[in-house]
Structures are given as C-alpha cells and as structure tokens.
Design an enzyme around this catalytic site. Structure first.
Site, PDB file in Angstrom:
ATOM      1  N   GLU B  57       0.821  -1.222   0.000  1.00  6.98           N
ATOM      2  CA  GLU B  57       0.000   0.000   0.000  1.00  6.98           C
ATOM      3  C   GLU B  57       0.851   1.267   0.000  1.00  6.98           C
ATOM      4  O   GLU B  57       0.534   2.239  -0.684  1.00  6.98           O
ATOM      5  CB  GLU B  57      -0.942   0.020   1.203  1.00  6.98           C
ATOM      6  CG  GLU B  57      -2.067  -1.002   1.135  1.00  6.98           C
ATOM      7  CD  GLU B  57      -1.617  -2.400   1.548  1.00  6.98           C
ATOM      8  OE1 GLU B  57      -0.495  -2.531   2.093  1.00  6.98           O
ATOM      9  OE2 GLU B  57      -2.382  -3.356   1.311  1.00  6.98           O
ATOM     10  N   HIS B 127     -11.268  -3.993  10.603  1.00  6.83           N
ATOM     11  CA  HIS B 127     -11.863  -3.772   9.276  1.00  6.83           C
ATOM     12  C   HIS B 127     -13.073  -2.839   9.327  1.00  6.83           C
ATOM     13  O   HIS B 127     -13.825  -2.769   8.366  1.00  6.83           O
ATOM     14  CB  HIS B 127     -12.311  -5.098   8.650  1.00  6.83           C
ATOM     15  CG  HIS B 127     -11.186  -5.952   8.153  1.00  6.83           C
ATOM     16  ND1 HIS B 127     -10.258  -6.521   8.982  1.00  6.83           N
ATOM     17  CD2 HIS B 127     -10.828  -6.333   6.895  1.00  6.83           C
ATOM     18  CE1 HIS B 127      -9.389  -7.228   8.259  1.00  6.83           C
ATOM     19  NE2 HIS B 127      -9.718  -7.119   6.989  1.00  6.83           N
TER      20      HIS B 127
END
Ligand SMILES: Cc1ncc(C[n+]2csc(CCOP(=O)(O)OP(=O)(O)O)c2C)c(N)n1
Ligand SMILES: [Mg+2]
Lengths: 330, 333
Positions: B57, B127
């Site tokens: 990322e 999450h």
C-alpha cells in the site's frame, strides 16, 4: 567560459564547474546559516558532489529526479538556478518554491525536479510512479531516486524496488552511502548489503566509487541507457562521505560518532581535485572564478529579494485555489 | 433505471476512464473487480490503466502520487478502511502538502476510494473503522456519499479535482438502490444536500446515516418537522448551507459515525455554536471515544450511532424550553 551553458554536464569542464558550484553554494549557505539569515539550518552536501554531478551528467533534460533532505546538490546538478535555490533557503518570494518549501522541499518541476523530501525514503516510490507515468504516456523519460543509506531500512523503498522490478520501470535507484544515517553507522544498520538488497529483487546493482565523478557518470549512463530502452530499473550504491555534520545544528554539539582521522581520510578523496586533474592547466581556476562570480550574484539576488507577505501564508494549499477557514472566527 | 451504489461507483470510474486517458486505477484485486466498483474495467481499459498491485500500500500510494505529479490522474481503491492508516504518511504528509510546499508548482490529482467503510457486519476491530474525520482534520478533501446518484457525482468530481480527495463509500450505504430517472452528473465538492426540508430541527447526517435520519424524520412527522442535511463533502464543508438551515430551524442534532472526541460532529457543533443561529444547545450522536468495534453483532451495533438515539435527541432538542424572549423576539442568536 562565459559562452558555456553552466548547466551543461557533457564535458569534464562542465562537470568540474558543477562540482565547484555545489561546493561553493553549500559554503555560502553554511555562512548564511551561521549569520542567522537562513533559519532552520541545512543538511550540507559537501563531500558528496560527485554523486549528484555524475548521475545528472548521465540524464537528459526530460528525465526526472526525486531528492532528499540533503538535496541542494541534486537540485543544482539537474539544472536549478542557484539564485532561486538560495532565495528559497532564505524564504523569499523569488525562491524556487516561493519561500514555501525551504531547503528540504526545494523543487523545480519545469526541470523534472520533483522535489527534495523531508521524509527519509519517501522519494523512492514517488520516482517509481514518475517512471510508470512516463511509460504510460509513451515518453522516454527515466526517473532517478536519490536516497541515503538510512533509507535502505524504510519499508516503502523496499516495496518500491519490487514494483519497479516487476513492472520493468525506467527508474534508477541511487543510494548515496555516506556511511551514516545521522549518527548511526550503516555498518550497524544494514543487514546484508545495499546492492544485495536490490539484486534480491532482480535489479542489476553496482557499487561505485562515489568520490569519482567519472566513475559515477559511467555507471549511471549504463543504467539510464538500459532503463530507457526497456531494460527495467537499476541500482547504484555510491560510496561517499559527507565532510560536514549531518545538519548545521551539529556544529553546536560535540558529537563523537566519527573520528577526526576518518573525516581526514575521506577529505583526502575530495572529488573536486580529482575532477580538476582531468582539465587542461589553468581551466579549473578560470571555472572557479566564474562560479565565484555566479554565486556572488546569487547571494545579492537572494538577499535583495522580498519576503513573502504573511497574508499569503496559506496560498497554494489547494491547487484549485480553495481557501481554508481562518484560525479564528471572523 | 435501477442503480445500486456499487454500480454507480463502477459507472463513475468507467465514464472517467473513457473521458480522460490520464485516468488510471491502482488497487488490490481490481482486475477481478473483487470489491465491485472496478468490475469489467480491466477488459475495457486494459492492464496499462487498470493496475492490479501487489500488497504494498505504501509503495503503490507513493507511486500514484508520483504519477499524479507527472500528468496522470490516478484512482486508488483500498480494500479496507484501515489501510488508510498505513498510507497516512503518503496522503497527508506527501500528497496533501505538495501544492503548498512547492509554492503552487505541483498538484496531486489523486483519488482514494474506500468501498465499504465503517462497520461491515462481522469483520471486527481492524476492518470497521470510519476515519473520514482524520482526513477532514488534516485538510484532505473528503467526501462521504449517501446515495448512488451522489456516489456517482462525487466520485466524478473527486477524479476531476486537482487535489487529493478521499471518497468513503460506507458499507451500510452500499445496499442502497435508487430508481434513477435523471442524467447522472458530477456533483460539485463542497456542496451539501437537503434530503428533506423541515422547520423544527436540522439533523446533520453523514453518509449511510442519512438514511437513518430520513427514517426518523418520517416517523416523527408531522409532529416534528425535521430537516435532513447531508453535507456530502466533509472538507470543504458547506458551512453556508448549514447556516441557512439553522436560520430556518435554530436547532441542531448531528449524527456521525466518527469517534466522539475530535470527530466531524464535534466540528459541526463547534462551528454552529460559534457562528450560527442556535436556540437551544445542540446534540451529537457518535461512536464513543476511542472506539474499537467488537466482533459480536450486538456489541458492534451497540457502539454505532443509531436511530433510537437520534429520535431521542431530536425529541429532546425540540421539547427543550426556549428562554422566554421579551417582546416575543428571539434574543439567542
Ligand atoms: C522517515 C524518517 N525518519 C527519520 C527522519 C529524521 N532523519 C532525517 S535525516 C536522517 C538520517 C538519514 O540518513 P541517510 O538516509 O543515510 O541520509 P544522509 O543524512 O546520510 O544523507 C534522519 C534519521 C526523517 N526525516 N524521516
Ligand atoms: Mg547516510
């Protein structure tokens, strides 16, 4: 030599002149830090000039670079105007970044200088993006990422090696191993080797004498040629040394992380006399004089330049001109 | 036409890619269209523009910045809202700062899309974050569309914008469908939308909570007239529209899926208190301070702002006694 483009690094004379320009610029900056005219200090590049000059001598004007906190040498070697770089260090409106960036963010996008960067290792993956971008646009432009030995331990840089190699991007990673990340010796920080890390990703990697402009140029030219003809990324570890402290602040401290003997040994490898030795007699002196004159003019220009108006302190925050709310209610 | 939220994002990406060759998309599993918004893009636009990235990322976000600095208009799709924490350096410390630090030489037209932000049932602590407030606080343009039409329009504007923009598509809004009889079009950043006009109280609702606010407004009508105000963009916030709404209602409740301290709800209350017409103290419904959403569904829901709390807060502010104004006029401005 007045009819000679001072940015042309195509000849030994041009390269010597640029080495001298960077050296002289840094000495000038050190003086202006000491006199208090430059606030915040600088990370001097003195000692490492052969790397910036050797690499940029292998680049075409359309190629791009990203740089580091120790960026003056890269920015000058890629062609930035020393007057405007100095004005930037002094926080003036005429500076490369209109006084908004200072030493650690100096940039000139018109010359492919995507900026010095204050975060160690950050420029690496940005250069990879610039290389990807050029390929997308169908343009033959190589991107060079300069970084220090300290950046070898930044995860994002190692991630970017992988992306560059997987996608065979036209990027050249230039590690300036000056032996230290601030006070931390590379020998105690880098497991394996710099070139070994690049090689592990399948990136051709070479170790180069970073005190020898011609050696750096030769190695860089080979890597640039390969990158620009679809051969993918390259990696150079340039062994070099900074003659001054990590930052000008260091002069005020008594740090003992390296011995005077070690510094003296490396000073003996100074890239400037080595480059001067390649010139016909008398030429180096003439180039020195021309640099001195250029820097005197730069100093005058920068010190005479106006300070930016505080009313514009948030100018350019958004590219679309959006004005942020003020810090106090109207 | 029946339009789902995810399909709207897909249409926005498709139209932007078709219109401007500089637009490209980076992300994990986007070739396969795993999350939905990138479905079929690879077939149509090819791997040169739809770039399936390794799980790096920080590097691919930095790369997108490098690409944005050199003429591309990248979109990054993030699989998990918390991945934004990994790239806070890239987005806040690099992308956001380039324009100012270079004195206006450089722009970073980068869009970050998070399909499925906030709680996703059963995905637990790592999450389920909803960090839009962090980006608004940092000054990164931040949008949270509530409906498919706005998702299309705001994503188009985000991609066209010269600055970095983070687009949060709340997981709880993804099931929303609309029957669209109008032409989909860009929605300008920084403009709020009044979903339902009202005169008693303004409810500022962010993202998926707009639908909860509309449900509560319907339930309380006609006794209480609730104006449902959807800022759509959290930075820059449409303060002018909020001030106008409070001119009408004078009462304010915010429902916001941020943590309470320093959340966007806090900013709305502070600004309203400082600059706008409030007849009674405002209220906000948020996640608790420092929320970590627990796994068990009942626990997860217990920490999220919900309709019951909103209904109570609305009733509370409308029944709140006004100080009796002399000569029949409001003095509290
Ligand atoms: C990510 C990050 N960590 C720490 C710092 C503070 N810092 C600035 S320069 C530096 C040392 C960098 O060493 P190196 O990469 O070898 O470059 P050099 O200074 O030797 O040129 C450190 C630790 C920083 N700017 N960025
Ligand atoms: Mg170093």
């Amino acid at each position: 030599m007045t009819d000679h483009d001072p940015r042309d690094l195509g000849s030994p004379a041009g390269r010597y002149r640029m080495l001298r320009l960077i050296r002289g610029f840094e000495e000038l900056a050190l003086g202006l830090v000491r006199s208090g005219e430059i606030t915040g200090g600088v990370h001097p590049y003195i000692g490492q000039e052969a790397v910036a000059v050797g690499v940029c001598a292998a680049l075409r004007p359309r190629d791009r670079i990203t740089s580091t906190h120790r960026g003056h040498g890269h920015v000058l070697a890629k062609g930035a105007d020393p007057s405007r770089l100095l004005a930037e260090l002094l926080g003036r409106s005429t500076g490369l970044n209109r006084g908004r960036g200072g030493s650690m963010h100096a940039a000139d996008f018109s010359l492919g200088i995507l900026g010095a960067n204050g975060m160690v290792g950050a420029g690496g993956a940005i250069a990879v993006g610039a290389a990807w971008s050029a390929r997308q646009a169908g343009e033959d432009r190589v991107a060079v990422a300069f970084f220090g030995d300290g950046a070898l331990n930044q995860g994002v840089l190692l991630e970017s090696f992988n992306l560059a190699a997987m996608w065979r991007l036209p990027v050249l990673f230039v590690c300036e191993n000056n032996g230290y990340a601030t006070t931390l010796p590379a020998a105690t920080a880098v497991a394996g080797s710099a070139t070994g890390r690049a090689a592990a990703f399948g990136i051709p990697a070479a170790e180069v004498d970073g005190m020898d402009t011609e050696a750096v140029r030769t190695a860089a030219a080979e890597a640039v040629e390969r990158a620009s003809t679809g051969g993918g990324p390259g990696f150079l570890e340039c062994r070099t040394y900074r003659f001054e402290g990590h930052h000008t602040m260091e002069r005020l401290m008594k740090l003992r992380y390296r011995t005077p003997e070690e510094v003296a040994d490396w000073r003996g490898l100074d890239p400037l006399p080595r480059a001067a030795a390649l010139l016909p007699p008398g030429l180096a002196e003439r180039l020195d004089a021309s640099v001195e004159q250029q820097l005197r003019a730069a100093r005058e220009f920068a010190l005479a330049s106006e300070h930016p108006s505080p009313a514009g302190a948030s100018d350019h925050l958004y590219a679309d001109g959006l004005r942020p709310r003020a810090g106090s209610a109207a | 036409m029946r339009l789902s939220y995810t399909k709207a994002l897909n249409r926005a990406l498709t139209d932007a890619l078709a219109e401007d060759p500089a637009v490209c998309v980076f992300g994990e599993d986007i070739g396969a269209g795993l999350a939905g918004p990138t479905l079929n893009l690879l077939d149509r636009f090819g791997p040169g523009r739809i770039v399936d990235t390794p799980l790096s990322e920080q590097a691919f976000t930095s790369m997108a910045i490098g690409a944005a600095l050199t003429g591309r208009r990248p979109v990054i799709e993030f699989q998990i809202p918390s991945l934004l924490f990994l790239v806070f350096e890239q987005l806040v410390n690099q992308a956001h700062k380039f324009s100012l630090m270079t004195g206006g030489q450089a722009a970073v037209p980068l869009t970050c899309l998070v399909p499925g932000s906030g709680s996703r049932d059963g995905w637990a602590g790592q999450h389920s974050d909803h960090p839009y407030g962090l980006f608004a606080h940092a000054g990164v343009k931040t949008v949270v569309p509530a409906t498919p039409t706005d998702a299309y329009g705001l994503l188009r504007s985000a991609i066209a914008d010269p600055d970095p923009v983070v687009v949060f598509a709340p997981a709880a809004a993804l099931p929303v469908r609309e029957t669209v009889t109008w032409e989909l079009a860009p929605v300008p950043l920084g403009s709020a939308r009044i979903h339902r006009a009202g005169t008693d109280v303004t409810v500022v609702a962010v993202g998926h909570l707009v639908h909860d606010a509309l449900a509560v407004a319907a339930e309380l009508a006609p006794e209480v007239s609730v104006e449902v105000f959807d800022p759509r963009t959290l930075h820059p916030f449409d303060w002018t529209a909020l001030a106008a709404s409070l001119e009408r209602t004078g009462r304010l409740v915010v429902i916001d899926d941020s943590n309470r301290s320093c959340g966007i709800g806090a900013e709305v209350l502070a600004t309203a208190a400082e600059e706008m017409r409030l007849l009674v103290p405002p209220r906000r419904i948020t996640r608790p301070d420092g929320t970590v959403l627990p796994f068990a569904p009942a626990l997860d829901r217990a920490l999220q702002p919900g309709r019951d709390q909103l209904r109570d807060a609305v009733l509370d502010v409308v029944k709140h006694r006004l100080p009796v104004p002399p000569h029949g006029e409001d003095r509290i401005r």
